[in-house]
Design a protein around this motif. Sequence first.
Motif, PDB file in Angstrom:
ATOM      1  N   ARG A 139      10.249 -33.449 -29.126  1.00  0.00           N
ATOM      2  CA  ARG A 139       9.634 -34.536 -28.355  1.00  0.00           C
ATOM      3  C   ARG A 139       9.660 -34.231 -26.868  1.00  0.00           C
ATOM      4  O   ARG A 139      10.563 -33.580 -26.381  1.00  0.00           O
ATOM      5  CB  ARG A 139      10.360 -35.848 -28.613  1.00  0.00           C
TER       6      ARG A 139
ATOM      7  N   LYS B 132      15.493 -43.410 -22.941  1.00  0.00           N
ATOM      8  CA  LYS B 132      16.560 -42.720 -23.664  1.00  0.00           C
ATOM      9  C   LYS B 132      17.863 -43.014 -22.960  1.00  0.00           C
ATOM     10  O   LYS B 132      17.905 -43.200 -21.755  1.00  0.00           O
ATOM     11  CB  LYS B 132      16.318 -41.212 -23.678  1.00  0.00           C
TER      12      LYS B 132
ATOM     13  N   ILE C 234      15.043 -44.651 -30.092  1.00  0.00           N
ATOM     14  CA  ILE C 234      14.030 -44.560 -29.051  1.00  0.00           C
ATOM     15  C   ILE C 234      13.592 -45.981 -28.728  1.00  0.00           C
ATOM     16  O   ILE C 234      13.205 -46.733 -29.620  1.00  0.00           O
ATOM     17  CB  ILE C 234      12.823 -43.712 -29.506  1.00  0.00           C
TER      18      ILE C 234
ATOM     19  N   GLU D 180       8.974 -44.738 -22.612  1.00  0.00           N
ATOM     20  CA  GLU D 180      10.095 -44.425 -23.496  1.00  0.00           C
ATOM     21  C   GLU D 180      11.388 -44.414 -22.702  1.00  0.00           C
ATOM     22  O   GLU D 180      11.456 -43.872 -21.605  1.00  0.00           O
ATOM     23  CB  GLU D 180       9.855 -43.047 -24.122  1.00  0.00           C
TER      24      GLU D 180
ATOM     25  N   THR E 202      13.613 -29.138 -28.251  1.00  0.00           N
ATOM     26  CA  THR E 202      13.355 -30.422 -28.896  1.00  0.00           C
ATOM     27  C   THR E 202      11.873 -30.596 -29.206  1.00  0.00           C
ATOM     28  O   THR E 202      11.016 -30.067 -28.501  1.00  0.00           O
ATOM     29  CB  THR E 202      13.864 -31.591 -28.007  1.00  0.00           C
TER      30      THR E 202
ATOM     31  N   ASP F  22      17.194 -35.770 -29.442  1.00  0.00           N
ATOM     32  CA  ASP F  22      17.295 -37.042 -30.154  1.00  0.00           C
ATOM     33  C   ASP F  22      18.231 -36.893 -31.343  1.00  0.00           C
ATOM     34  O   ASP F  22      17.990 -36.111 -32.250  1.00  0.00           O
ATOM     35  CB  ASP F  22      15.911 -37.517 -30.608  1.00  0.00           C
TER      36      ASP F  22
ATOM     37  N   GLY G  44      19.787 -41.104 -31.086  1.00  0.00           N
ATOM     38  CA  GLY G  44      18.620 -41.010 -31.959  1.00  0.00           C
ATOM     39  C   GLY G  44      17.686 -42.196 -31.875  1.00  0.00           C
ATOM     40  O   GLY G  44      16.585 -42.150 -32.397  1.00  0.00           O
TER      41      GLY G  44
ATOM     42  N   THR H  89      21.379 -37.888 -27.556  1.00  0.00           N
ATOM     43  CA  THR H  89      21.219 -39.344 -27.636  1.00  0.00           C
ATOM     44  C   THR H  89      21.654 -39.785 -29.029  1.00  0.00           C
ATOM     45  O   THR H  89      21.877 -38.962 -29.906  1.00  0.00           O
ATOM     46  CB  THR H  89      19.752 -39.788 -27.419  1.00  0.00           C
TER      47      THR H  89
END
Length: 179
Positions: free
Chosen positions: A68, A42, A32, A40, A66, A24, A30, A28
Motif C-alpha cells: 500500500r 495510520k 486503516i 487515510e 509494502t 500494515d 493493521g 501498525t
Amino acid sequence: MNVETHPSLEAQLKQIKLLLLDVDGVLTDGAITYTDQGDEIKRFSVKDGLGLRLLMDAGIRVGIITGRKSQALTARCNNLGINLLYDGIKNKVTALETILDTTGFNASETAFAGDDLPDICVMARVGLAIAVADATDEVKQAAHLVTRKNGGGGAVREVCELILKTRGEWNDIINRFSR
C-alpha cells in the motif's frame, strides 16, 4: 524466544545488516482509518520508532516493502530517516532483489518482518524471517522467529532490541541514556 538456547538464531541475528519491514500489521496494528474526506490515517508506535532509530544508529539499514501507498507512511519514513521505501509494491520479491542490488547486502544478512500471506515470499528468501505475534498461522510457520508483541504494539521494537542485544550493543545504549 531465548536466543541463548537457539545458537542458530543467535548466529542469524548477529549477521543482520538490513532490516526490512512490511507496514500494515507490522508497523501498525493493521487497522486503516479513513476521514470523511477520504484521507487515510495510520497509527505508528513511538517505541517502534525509537527502536528503529537505535538500530540505524548502530549501522543497520532499515527499509520498507509494502503493498500500500500512503502519505502517512511517507511522512513516518521521512521522520525516522528511512530512505529505503518501496510502497505500492505488487511483487515484494522484486523489491527485495532491487534493495539487495542497491545496498550490496546479501539475503543472508537481511531480516524481514511480516504478518500476512503476501510476506511469505520475501520471508523465504532472507536470512532471518520474522512474524509478529498476531500474524497469520502460515506466516508464523514460515518464520524463524515470532515476536511476543503484536504488530503496531511494540513488535518492531522487540526485534530491534533483540538484534542490538545479540550484537552486544544494548548495554552501551542504556548507558548513553542513563547519563
